[in-house]
Write a protein that holds these residues in place. Structure first.
Motif: not given
Length: 123
Positions: A30, A32-33, A50-53, A58, A102-104, A110
């Motif tokens: 939860s 993690y991106a 990308t997806h933010r759990w 997305t 955050r997602p990048t 990563y």
């Protein structure tokens, strides 16, 4: 230790579909991106989605928008990449990745990577 394991790659004709899976373990996802990236021979690894759990947001690369869809199964700690209307230019090794925060779209940000799964689309 975070572990990511991809599966579901294979060979498909143009216009076909595949669903990739990324089974995650060893973390509180939860926080993690997650990212899907791909790399074709002789090319740099490129962002796919990308997806933010935790929040479910997305983001997709323009090249796959409308054709690829990210989803997840929280109970299985598994993220999926549904790929429809595949094109020969989608041929690549596909990787699942994770980072805290955050997602990048930059692969270098990563921290955790799976081993990848090969997708080959023939014309």
């Amino acid at each position: 230790q975070v572990e990511l394991v991809e599966s579901g790659g294979g060979w498909v004709q143009a216009g076909g579909s595949l669903r990739l899976s990324c089974a995650a373990s060893g973390g509180t996802f939860s926080m993690y991106a997650m990212g899907w990236f791909r790399q074709a021979p002789g090319k740099e690894r490129e962002f796919v989605a990308t997806h933010r759990w935790g929040g479910g947001v997305t983001n997709y690369a323009d090249s796959v928008k409308g054709r690829f869809t990210v989803s997840r199964d929280n109970a299985k700690n598994t993220m999926y990449l549904q790929m429809n209307s595949l094109k020969p230019e989608d041929t690549a090794r596909y990787y699942c990745a994770a980072r805290v925060g955050r997602p990048t779209t930059g692969a270098a940000s990563y921290n955790y990577w799976g081993q990848g799964t090969q997708v080959t689309v023939s014309s």
